[in-house]
Enzyme design. Structure first.
Site, PDB file in Angstrom:
ATOM      1  N   TYR A   1       0.844  -1.211   0.000  1.00 31.43           N
ATOM      2  CA  TYR A   1       0.000   0.000   0.000  1.00 31.43           C
ATOM      3  C   TYR A   1       0.870   1.248   0.000  1.00 31.43           C
ATOM      4  CZ  TYR A   1      -3.686   3.312   1.097  1.00 31.43           C
ATOM      5  OH  TYR A   1      -4.557   4.363   1.033  1.00 31.43           O
TER       6      TYR A   1
ATOM      7  N   PHE B   1      -7.746  21.050 -24.739  1.00 31.14           N
ATOM      8  CA  PHE B   1      -8.121  19.634 -24.750  1.00 31.14           C
ATOM      9  C   PHE B   1      -9.328  19.504 -23.828  1.00 31.14           C
ATOM     10  CE2 PHE B   1      -8.239  15.212 -23.521  1.00 31.14           C
ATOM     11  CZ  PHE B   1      -8.421  14.680 -24.781  1.00 31.14           C
ATOM     12  N   THR B   2     -10.199  18.559 -24.174  1.00 33.64           N
ATOM     13  CA  THR B   2     -11.506  18.453 -23.511  1.00 33.64           C
ATOM     14  C   THR B   2     -11.406  18.382 -21.981  1.00 33.64           C
ATOM     15  OG1 THR B   2     -11.396  16.068 -23.894  1.00 33.64           O
ATOM     16  CG2 THR B   2     -12.613  17.374 -25.510  1.00 33.64           C
TER      17      THR B   2
ATOM     18  N   ASP C   1       1.475  19.760 -21.050  1.00 33.53           N
ATOM     19  CA  ASP C   1       0.762  18.504 -21.169  1.00 33.53           C
ATOM     20  C   ASP C   1       1.695  17.654 -22.024  1.00 33.53           C
ATOM     21  OD1 ASP C   1      -0.673  16.315 -21.967  1.00 33.53           O
ATOM     22  OD2 ASP C   1      -2.585  17.378 -22.063  1.00 33.53           O
TER      23      ASP C   1
ATOM     24  N   LYS D   1      -0.771   6.988 -23.524  1.00 31.26           N
ATOM     25  CA  LYS D   1      -0.349   7.265 -24.912  1.00 31.26           C
ATOM     26  C   LYS D   1       1.127   6.883 -25.085  1.00 31.26           C
ATOM     27  CE  LYS D   1      -4.208   9.936 -24.487  1.00 31.26           C
ATOM     28  NZ  LYS D   1      -5.008  10.003 -23.250  1.00 31.26           N
TER      29      LYS D   1
ATOM     30  N   ARG E   1     -14.120  14.909 -33.643  1.00 30.41           N
ATOM     31  CA  ARG E   1     -13.366  15.961 -32.975  1.00 30.41           C
ATOM     32  C   ARG E   1     -13.800  17.276 -33.625  1.00 30.41           C
ATOM     33  NH1 ARG E   1     -12.821  14.640 -28.171  1.00 30.41           N
ATOM     34  NH2 ARG E   1     -11.087  13.372 -27.527  1.00 30.41           N
TER      35      ARG E   1
ATOM     36  N   PHE F   1     -19.426  14.785 -25.529  1.00 34.09           N
ATOM     37  CA  PHE F   1     -19.120  13.856 -26.625  1.00 34.09           C
ATOM     38  C   PHE F   1     -19.050  12.405 -26.180  1.00 34.09           C
ATOM     39  CE2 PHE F   1     -14.716  13.260 -25.358  1.00 34.09           C
ATOM     40  CZ  PHE F   1     -14.521  14.367 -24.552  1.00 34.09           C
TER      41      PHE F   1
HETATM   42  N1  F0G Z   1      -4.240  15.415 -22.462  1.00 33.22           N
HETATM   43  C1  F0G Z   1      -4.266  14.995 -23.734  1.00 33.22           C
HETATM   44  C2  F0G Z   1      -3.500  15.743 -24.764  1.00 33.22           C
HETATM   45  C3  F0G Z   1      -5.020  13.883 -24.081  1.00 33.22           C
HETATM   46  O1  F0G Z   1      -5.041  13.483 -25.340  1.00 33.22           O
HETATM   47  C4  F0G Z   1      -5.752  13.207 -23.079  1.00 33.22           C
HETATM   48  C5  F0G Z   1      -6.586  12.068 -23.403  1.00 33.22           C
HETATM   49  C6  F0G Z   1      -5.690  13.683 -21.770  1.00 33.22           C
HETATM   50  C7  F0G Z   1      -4.909  14.790 -21.507  1.00 33.22           C
HETATM   51  C8  F0G Z   1      -6.455  13.044 -20.650  1.00 33.22           C
HETATM   52  O2  F0G Z   1      -5.841  11.878 -20.269  1.00 33.22           O
HETATM   53  O3  F0G Z   1      -7.539  10.123 -20.822  1.00 33.22           O
HETATM   54  O4  F0G Z   1      -5.581   9.638 -19.360  1.00 33.22           O
HETATM   55  O5  F0G Z   1      -7.421  11.050 -18.540  1.00 33.22           O
HETATM   56  N2  F0G Z   1      -6.915  11.777 -24.574  1.00 33.22           N
HETATM   57  C9  F0G Z   1      -7.694  10.634 -25.010  1.00 33.22           C
HETATM   58  C10 F0G Z   1      -7.935  10.731 -26.475  1.00 33.22           C
HETATM   59  C11 F0G Z   1      -8.929  10.390 -24.236  1.00 33.22           C
HETATM   60  O6  F0G Z   1      -8.629   9.832 -27.007  1.00 33.22           O
HETATM   61  O7  F0G Z   1      -7.431  11.636 -27.128  1.00 33.22           O
HETATM   62  P1  F0G Z   1      -6.664  10.604 -19.719  1.00 33.22           P
END
Ligand code: F0G
Length: 462
Positions: A72, A124-125, A215, A258, A383, A450
């Site tokens: 842990y 980014f979303t 990022d 990624k 997108r 989305f």
């Molecule tokens: N930043 C970037 C540039 C991303 O592409 C993503 C996720 C995140 C942050 C968030 O990270 O999913 O680990 O919480 N991108 C995915 C995509 C969901 O399909 O582009 P996460």
């Protein structure tokens, strides 16, 4: 001399995939409310929904799962991860999280106060969600070239220093806790920023006491493009370039799903131990203890190994980006409008150009992604306006300049033959593009819509 590249691995284990009939896909996409996120993966033939968490791990990573330390507190695998992040990214302080958005949440909460502005090279979303959730306002400072799919600028992810200076002049640096600089900008089509631009951005921000937070989710792919395109970097290894990218920043959020070649995981990395202390105080409430932050010991072990592996040789990223370029070039040759130059993690199809008869608020990219699935079982992702969401202040849609279908390619998963099938599928849909109609919401979630929105075709258009 051999000019072709090939994957620097051979395949040890395979996973069967299933082809479906047109009729099965009709039922599936209608059941999914024309949203590819809501399809079952068993109904998908070639899955290009995302490159996130979909990579194939190596035998060395799988072996790591068996020796992961599930203590842990103070797990050996956590310390392996700390070492890997220090070595590869150069940050001293590691705050592990369950995935990227966990790190974004913590970072936004410790640095943003209500009324602050957070400039960034395109949104980014989830990143913007967390900035707004903390009371901040995101301001896009990416260069204008990023909005033109055909512009051949080699670094469309660059920060526009004039836009950034104008923001600093307008609101004052005390209202800007940090700039969020994304490497290989996802929403722009996987487009890199240059080292020169990052260096200049960092100088400008630091002059004004503004922190630089990367990022760094796709820093490796960005490093590869710098090596290919920026003078002075051709003889450096991607490992050296990744280190230099990070050297201009005060910290980074990373979705390890990624570049880092794992199915789950992420981290916030910082230089300032005081800031890291603040982050850890929140971490224990939202993610987990500071030595696991939402990951199991085996997750951290596989992640530490993935980080080492991604930069062990340039051959990995050459083959990764090479596969994306292979698909993109096939489509370009056949006249499909794409975001150019071809990006690092996927091919982005310009839905606005393909479906000019569908107005943006009838979701052309959403309709195109659904159509591609219907035609061949290939799954991509919208997108465009659906991903962009609504302005929280006015309630109107954000109308993004790019309306794209993303075909994101998982790392080390598909072969060139799969890419050929994808290309043929896109061409078929393109030929029948005039028969594709718009969509309307039947269910619209309040935020990050989305992921779970549902649609129906607009059939009785005037
Ligand atoms: N930043 C970037 C540039 C991303 O592409 C993503 C996720 C995140 C942050 C968030 O990270 O999913 O680990 O919480 N991108 C995915 C995509 C969901 O399909 O582009 P996460």
């Amino acid at each position: 001399m051999i000019k072709s590249w090939a994957e620097p691995f051979k395949i040890k284990m395979v996973e069967p995939i299933r082809m479906t009939t047109h009729q099965q896909r009709e039922v599936a996409i209608e059941g999914a409310g024309y949203n590819t996120f809501l399809l079952r993966s068993d109904d998908v033939y070639i899955d290009l929904l995302t490159d996130s968490g979909t990579s194939a791990m190596s035998d060395y990573q799988w072996a790591g799962l068996m020796v992961g330390d599930e203590a842990y507190a103070g797990s050996r695998s956590f310390y392996h991860l700390v070492d890997a992040v220090r070595e590869v990214y150069g940050y001293e302080e590691l705050v592990p999280t369950h995935q990227g958005r966990g790190a974004e949440h913590i970072l936004s909460q410790i640095l943003i106060k209500p009324g602050d502005y957070i400039p960034g090279n395109m949104y980014f979303t989830t990143t913007r969600f967390h900035q707004e959730h903390a009371g901040g306002k995101f301001v896009d400072v990416i260069i204008d070239e990023a909005f033109d799919p055909e512009d051949q600028h080699p670094f469309k992810g660059n920060v526009d220093l004039d836009k950034l200076s104008a923001l600093i002049d307008e609101v004052g640096s005390e209202q800007i806790p940090y700039i969020s600089v994304e490497t290989n900008v996802n929403m722009a089509g996987g487009q890199p920023l240059s080292m020169a631009n990052l260096r200049a951005t960092s100088e400008l921000c630091h002059k004004h006491g503004i922190l630089v937070m990367l990022d760094a989710t796709r820093a490796l792919e960005n490093a590869w493009f710098i090596k290919q395109r920026e003078g002075g970097y051709e003889d450096k290894s991607v490992a050296e370039i990744v280190r230099e990218i990070c050297s201009y920043s005060d910290g980074a959020t990373v979705s390890s799903k990624k570049d880092n070649l794992v199915n789950i995981g992420g981290f916030l990395a910082l230089r300032d131990p005081k800031l890291a202390e603040k982050a850890r105080a929140l971490l224990v409430a939202f993610e987990g203890l500071h030595t696991y932050g939402g990951m199991s010991g085996r997750d951290m072990e596989a992640l530490a190994r993935g980080i080492e592996e991604m930069v062990a040789s340039d051959d990995h990223v050459r083959a990764r980006v090479g596969q994306v370029e292979y698909l993109g070039n096939r489509l370009l040759k056949a006249g499909i409008p794409l975001v150019q130059p071809i990006g690092g993690h996927g091919v982005f199809i310009d839905a606005m150009t393909i479906l000019p008869h569908i107005p943006q608020d009838e979701f052309p990219a959403q309709a195109l992604a659904a159509e591609l699935y219907l035609a061949s079982g290939v799954r991509g992702m919208e997108r465009g306006i659906v991903s962009a969401g609504r302005d929280p202040a006015t309630g109107d849609h954000h109308y993004p300049k790019l309306e794209l279908v993303r075909l994101a390619i998982p790392r080390r998963v598909y072969t060139q033959a799969h890419m050929d099938v994808v290309a043929e599928s896109v061409l078929e849909v393109h030929e029948n593009r005039e028969s594709v109609g718009g969509l309307r919401f039947t269910y619209e979630p309040e935020s990050l819509r989305f992921f779970q929105a549902r649609f129906e075709p607009i059939t009785n258009r005037p």
